[in-house]
Design a protein around this motif. Structure first.
Motif, PDB file in Angstrom:
ATOM      1  N   GLY A   1      11.891  10.245 -10.435  1.00 15.75           N
ATOM      2  CA  GLY A   1      13.633   9.406 -10.301  1.00 15.75           C
ATOM      3  C   GLY A   1      14.135  10.349 -11.522  1.00 15.75           C
ATOM      4  O   GLY A   1      14.617  11.545 -10.975  1.00 15.75           O
ATOM      5  N   GLY A   2      15.457  10.550 -12.367  1.00 12.86           N
ATOM      6  CA  GLY A   2      15.819  11.710 -13.042  1.00 12.86           C
ATOM      7  C   GLY A   2      17.022  12.080 -11.889  1.00 12.86           C
ATOM      8  O   GLY A   2      17.486  11.289 -11.721  1.00 12.86           O
ATOM      9  N   LEU A   3      17.165  13.551 -12.789  1.00  8.88           N
ATOM     10  CA  LEU A   3      18.368  14.149 -12.715  1.00  8.88           C
ATOM     11  C   LEU A   3      18.764  14.807 -10.966  1.00  8.88           C
ATOM     12  O   LEU A   3      19.325  14.198 -10.670  1.00  8.88           O
ATOM     13  CB  LEU A   3      18.117  15.830 -13.351  1.00  8.88           C
ATOM     14  N   VAL A   4      17.603  15.116 -10.493  1.00 17.35           N
ATOM     15  CA  VAL A   4      17.260  15.306  -9.165  1.00 17.35           C
ATOM     16  C   VAL A   4      18.177  14.338  -8.444  1.00 17.35           C
ATOM     17  O   VAL A   4      18.870  14.367  -7.555  1.00 17.35           O
ATOM     18  CB  VAL A   4      16.380  15.916  -8.744  1.00 17.35           C
ATOM     19  N   SER A   5      17.260  13.198  -8.798  1.00 21.29           N
ATOM     20  CA  SER A   5      18.456  12.074  -7.608  1.00 21.29           C
ATOM     21  C   SER A   5      19.440  11.666  -7.440  1.00 21.29           C
ATOM     22  O   SER A   5      20.240  11.761  -7.088  1.00 21.29           O
ATOM     23  CB  SER A   5      17.134  10.782  -7.428  1.00 21.29           C
ATOM     24  N   ALA A   6      19.670  12.015  -9.764  1.00 22.41           N
ATOM     25  CA  ALA A   6      21.497  11.689  -9.401  1.00 22.41           C
ATOM     26  C   ALA A   6      22.237  12.927  -9.105  1.00 22.41           C
ATOM     27  O   ALA A   6      23.107  12.369  -8.296  1.00 22.41           O
ATOM     28  CB  ALA A   6      21.429  11.562 -11.093  1.00 22.41           C
ATOM     29  N   LEU A   7      21.871  13.961  -9.452  1.00 24.75           N
ATOM     30  CA  LEU A   7      22.722  14.817  -8.648  1.00 24.75           C
ATOM     31  C   LEU A   7      22.772  14.922  -6.834  1.00 24.75           C
ATOM     32  O   LEU A   7      23.216  15.393  -6.212  1.00 24.75           O
ATOM     33  CB  LEU A   7      22.701  16.081  -8.861  1.00 24.75           C
ATOM     34  N   HIS A   8      22.040  14.322  -6.193  1.00 27.29           N
ATOM     35  CA  HIS A   8      21.759  14.473  -4.943  1.00 27.29           C
ATOM     36  C   HIS A   8      22.743  14.666  -4.072  1.00 27.29           C
ATOM     37  O   HIS A   8      23.016  15.402  -2.895  1.00 27.29           O
ATOM     38  CB  HIS A   8      20.087  14.000  -4.423  1.00 27.29           C
ATOM     39  N   PRO A   9      23.378  13.896  -4.356  1.00 28.79           N
ATOM     40  CA  PRO A   9      24.389  13.661  -3.482  1.00 28.79           C
ATOM     41  C   PRO A   9      25.233  14.645  -3.572  1.00 28.79           C
ATOM     42  O   PRO A   9      26.095  15.777  -2.431  1.00 28.79           O
ATOM     43  CB  PRO A   9      25.271  12.484  -3.536  1.00 28.79           C
ATOM     44  N   ILE A  10      25.420  15.032  -4.818  1.00 32.94           N
ATOM     45  CA  ILE A  10      26.428  16.421  -4.668  1.00 32.94           C
ATOM     46  C   ILE A  10      25.890  17.817  -4.495  1.00 32.94           C
ATOM     47  O   ILE A  10      26.684  18.381  -3.745  1.00 32.94           O
ATOM     48  CB  ILE A  10      26.947  16.484  -6.498  1.00 32.94           C
ATOM     49  N   LEU A  11      24.467  17.895  -5.272  1.00 30.18           N
ATOM     50  CA  LEU A  11      23.271  18.843  -4.683  1.00 30.18           C
ATOM     51  C   LEU A  11      24.021  19.404  -2.825  1.00 30.18           C
ATOM     52  O   LEU A  11      24.060  20.484  -2.473  1.00 30.18           O
ATOM     53  CB  LEU A  11      22.215  18.761  -5.732  1.00 30.18           C
TER      54      LEU A  11
ATOM     55  N   ARG B   1      28.019  11.432 -11.785  1.00 30.78           N
ATOM     56  CA  ARG B   1      29.863  11.339 -11.127  1.00 30.78           C
ATOM     57  C   ARG B   1      30.681  11.655 -12.293  1.00 30.78           C
ATOM     58  O   ARG B   1      31.681  11.852 -12.387  1.00 30.78           O
ATOM     59  CB  ARG B   1      29.550  10.380 -10.433  1.00 30.78           C
ATOM     60  N   ALA B   2      30.775  10.788 -13.304  1.00 30.38           N
ATOM     61  CA  ALA B   2      31.284  10.420 -14.337  1.00 30.38           C
ATOM     62  C   ALA B   2      31.191  11.460 -14.924  1.00 30.38           C
ATOM     63  O   ALA B   2      32.364  12.271 -15.668  1.00 30.38           O
ATOM     64  CB  ALA B   2      30.900   9.317 -15.289  1.00 30.38           C
ATOM     65  N   TYR B   3      30.314  11.789 -14.982  1.00 30.91           N
ATOM     66  CA  TYR B   3      29.939  13.358 -15.772  1.00 30.91           C
ATOM     67  C   TYR B   3      31.084  14.259 -15.128  1.00 30.91           C
ATOM     68  O   TYR B   3      31.592  15.070 -15.962  1.00 30.91           O
ATOM     69  CB  TYR B   3      28.626  13.900 -16.386  1.00 30.91           C
ATOM     70  N   LEU B   4      30.837  14.523 -13.923  1.00 26.81           N
ATOM     71  CA  LEU B   4      31.313  15.998 -13.885  1.00 26.81           C
ATOM     72  C   LEU B   4      32.585  15.336 -13.060  1.00 26.81           C
ATOM     73  O   LEU B   4      33.375  16.466 -13.427  1.00 26.81           O
ATOM     74  CB  LEU B   4      30.619  16.070 -12.054  1.00 26.81           C
ATOM     75  N   LEU B   5      33.294  14.132 -13.264  1.00 23.71           N
ATOM     76  CA  LEU B   5      34.888  13.682 -12.986  1.00 23.71           C
ATOM     77  C   LEU B   5      35.648  14.770 -14.508  1.00 23.71           C
ATOM     78  O   LEU B   5      36.198  14.737 -14.993  1.00 23.71           O
ATOM     79  CB  LEU B   5      35.095  13.425 -12.066  1.00 23.71           C
ATOM     80  N   ALA B   6      34.411  13.809 -15.621  1.00 24.65           N
ATOM     81  CA  ALA B   6      35.431  14.342 -16.409  1.00 24.65           C
ATOM     82  C   ALA B   6      35.485  15.910 -16.884  1.00 24.65           C
ATOM     83  O   ALA B   6      36.091  16.051 -17.885  1.00 24.65           O
ATOM     84  CB  ALA B   6      33.918  13.939 -18.074  1.00 24.65           C
TER      85      ALA B   6
ATOM     86  N   ALA C   1      36.127  19.125  -7.693  1.00 22.92           N
ATOM     87  CA  ALA C   1      35.985  18.166  -6.898  1.00 22.92           C
ATOM     88  C   ALA C   1      35.904  18.708  -4.869  1.00 22.92           C
ATOM     89  O   ALA C   1      35.265  18.142  -4.367  1.00 22.92           O
ATOM     90  CB  ALA C   1      36.507  16.625  -7.168  1.00 22.92           C
ATOM     91  N   ALA C   2      37.276  19.671  -4.781  1.00 25.52           N
ATOM     92  CA  ALA C   2      36.705  19.961  -3.364  1.00 25.52           C
ATOM     93  C   ALA C   2      35.991  20.570  -3.639  1.00 25.52           C
ATOM     94  O   ALA C   2      34.933  20.140  -2.830  1.00 25.52           O
ATOM     95  CB  ALA C   2      38.263  20.570  -3.680  1.00 25.52           C
ATOM     96  N   ARG C   3      35.335  21.760  -4.809  1.00 23.29           N
ATOM     97  CA  ARG C   3      34.545  22.295  -4.437  1.00 23.29           C
ATOM     98  C   ARG C   3      33.027  21.968  -4.636  1.00 23.29           C
ATOM     99  O   ARG C   3      32.285  22.882  -3.600  1.00 23.29           O
ATOM    100  CB  ARG C   3      34.254  23.430  -5.607  1.00 23.29           C
ATOM    101  N   LEU C   4      32.948  20.822  -4.867  1.00 25.73           N
ATOM    102  CA  LEU C   4      31.575  20.974  -5.470  1.00 25.73           C
ATOM    103  C   LEU C   4      31.272  19.205  -4.120  1.00 25.73           C
ATOM    104  O   LEU C   4      30.281  18.239  -4.537  1.00 25.73           O
ATOM    105  CB  LEU C   4      30.856  19.611  -6.637  1.00 25.73           C
ATOM    106  N   THR C   5      32.271  18.760  -4.098  1.00 31.48           N
ATOM    107  CA  THR C   5      32.448  16.798  -2.826  1.00 31.48           C
ATOM    108  C   THR C   5      32.112  15.747  -4.077  1.00 31.48           C
ATOM    109  O   THR C   5      30.743  15.742  -3.489  1.00 31.48           O
ATOM    110  CB  THR C   5      31.365  17.626  -1.686  1.00 31.48           C
ATOM    111  N   ILE C   6      32.324  15.832  -4.924  1.00 25.97           N
ATOM    112  CA  ILE C   6      32.392  15.051  -5.485  1.00 25.97           C
ATOM    113  C   ILE C   6      33.368  14.022  -5.504  1.00 25.97           C
ATOM    114  O   ILE C   6      34.373  13.859  -4.775  1.00 25.97           O
ATOM    115  CB  ILE C   6      32.540  15.105  -6.788  1.00 25.97           C
ATOM    116  N   ASP C   7      32.611  13.114  -4.701  1.00 22.40           N
ATOM    117  CA  ASP C   7      33.136  11.440  -3.937  1.00 22.40           C
ATOM    118  C   ASP C   7      32.976  10.328  -4.451  1.00 22.40           C
ATOM    119  O   ASP C   7      32.473  10.026  -5.498  1.00 22.40           O
ATOM    120  CB  ASP C   7      32.964  11.542  -2.319  1.00 22.40           C
TER     121      ASP C   7
END
Ligand code: F6P
Length: 471
Positions: free
Chosen positions: A32-42, A452-457, A465-471
């Motif tokens: 659980g937790g953060l790593v799965s949250a960030l996985h698509p971005i990381l 996504r909401a946090y990083l976009l804010a 967004a481009a650098r980190l591939t937040i889609d």
């Protein structure tokens, strides 16, 4: 040295080690937790995670995880005793949880807190490429944003508080309150679980530091620090698929039969922590047994307690009290082969927890104060047929989202008993309507949506967004 566009800084690395059958050390992603949250971005951005690998002594080599570089920091026994068990978990933790236990203040713990925060900040500064994003997590590291800003003004810095943030009348007790606030205010965006916490923080910036602040923006010199609520979540789809997997379904069936096929199974799953309201819940249950409203053969309570922070004195004392009370209740109300409470104090793997969630007709999540409580969210995610009643404390962050739960005030024993009985007696339609609504919410507001909401804010200019591939 490898530098990254995104650096996550957290007290722990998101990995657990275990020993393979051949004796070799194996590293696994923590559940659980953060790593799965960030996985698509990381996964798509060159990313580094700075944290501790979970054992005292020299820094341990941790292999990259799904392409994310794991930068392991060493903590020795004194660091752990004074920073983690001391200032973080014996000063801040109780204070931030409504001082349900007395916070302890020691000046040497504060020195350790500064020293360790400096170490994490320096590591993050060294790992971040020019103009990178650094996302600092939680109450162990509140000085890191401030130190980092001084070291690397080019960075975009985020801070997220996973635990509650207390009202001014409590926070004002802290001997080093101004430094802690200034530390957090080194960030560009400060995220909390609930809007009330953001409000508390903004009020303190005015009261302690004399800054101009609203609940959304705080002026710090020529910078604006933004503040907001970003309720954290779980990997909903992953929990659903685990709960519907063949082995979990079979295990749930087995567990129900092992429990004697009762009419009601009430489940609680907590870390051994005085904020979780375990004693109040046991007392309420004991009174329900005593009054005959609940009968042992008919109803079974399963209390899982996961050992944690066992060297923190308050938790040690709590364990003794809980185990004495469980023994008393089973002694008084149990029968041979039919305990009133099945008490398990041991680490649990996710599949076993998922099976228990599937068995539980009633899930009692009744903390005295909790930043969010992801157990409540896991339970809801695992109830794939919309059955199951969630009894939830108003003082858990999750209550702000799960307004359809059977809400209770865990300090009010009679109220808690009434809500437990209400949940047990509720008709299937009521249970189903509530669960369906909560599941609908959780499907949309999962952990990826949170990250996504946090990083976009945080990404005010749109350049990340481009650098980190937040889609
Ligand atoms: O709720 C705060 C938190 O730090 C969580 O992030 C974590 O899962 C839990 O408390 C236990 O943390 P630890 O075992 O590191 O003290």
């Amino acid at each position: 040295m490898r530098r990254s566009a995104l650096v996550v800084v957290a007290h722990r690395l998101p990995v657990d080690d275990s020993v393979a059958p051949d004796g070799a050390c194996e590293w696994r992603r923590s559940p659980g937790g953060l790593v799965s949250a960030l996985h698509p971005i990381l996964r798509k951005s060159p990313a580094t995670w700075v944290g501790w690998a979970g054992q005292a002594g020299a820094a341990r080599q941790v292999p990259d995880l799904d392409g994310v570089h794991m930068h392991s920091l060493p903590l020795d026994a004194d660091d752990i005793a004074e920073h983690y068990e001391g200032f973080a978990n014996s000063t801040l933790w109780p204070l931030y949880h409504d001082a349900v236990e007395q916070p302890v203040y020691h000046r040497r713990w504060w020195e350790a807190y500064q020293r360790i925060n400096q170490r994490y900040a320096e590591a993050a500064a060294a790992m971040a490429e020019p103009g990178a994003v650094v996302w600092v997590q939680d109450y162990h590291l509140q000085l890191v944003p401030g130190i980092l800003r001084a070291l690397r003004p080019d960075l975009t810095i985020g801070f997220f508080m996973h635990v509650p943030f207390p009202p001014p009348e409590l926070f004002m007790q802290l001997p080093r309150r101004a430094e802690l606030l200034r530390g957090i205010l080194g960030a560009d965006l400060v995220g909390f679980q609930r809007a009330q916490a953001a409000h508390n923080f903004a009020q303190l910036a005015v009261k302690v530091l004399g800054l101009q602040a609203s609940d959304r923006r705080i002026a710090v010199g020529d910078r604006i620090v933004r503040v907001g609520a970003f309720p954290v979540s779980i990997d909903t789809a992953d929990m659903c698929s685990l709960a519907t997997s063949g082995p979990v379904v079979a295990r749930a069936r087995q567990l129900r039969s092992d429990l004697g096929d009762p009419r009601h199974v009430i489940l609680s799953v907590d870390r051994m922590d005085y904020t979780k309201g375990i004693e109040q819940r046991l007392k309420a249950y004991s009174e329900l047994l005593d009054s005959g409203q609940v009968k042992v053969r008919d109803t079974v309570m399963v209390q899982v307690v996961v050992p944690n922070r066992e060297r923190v004195e308050h938790n040690r004392a709590l364990r003794e009290r809980v185990e004495r009370e469980v023994g008393r209740i089973n002694g008084e109300y149990g029968r041979v082969g039919e305990p009133a409470i099945h008490y398990l104090n041991q680490p649990f793997d996710r599949a076993e927890l998922a099976a228990l969630y599937r068995v539980a007709d009633i899930m009692a999540v009744t903390p005295l104060r909790d930043g969010m409580n992801l157990v409540a969210k896991e339970y809801v995610a695992s109830r794939v047929d919309d059955s199951g009643a969630l009894v939830l404390s108003e003082f858990a962050g999750a209550a702000a989202e799960f307004t359809q739960a059977y809400l209770c005030n865990p300090h009010d024993l009679d109220g808690l008993k009434a809500v437990l009985m209400h949940a047990m007696r509720a008709g299937p339609d009521d249970v189903e309507d509530r669960m369906r609504a909560m599941r609908g919410h959780l499907r949309v507001h999962d952990i990826r949506a949170w990250a996504r909401a946090y990083l976009l804010a945080l990404d005010r200019t749109g350049s990340l967004a481009a650098r980190l591939t937040i889609d």
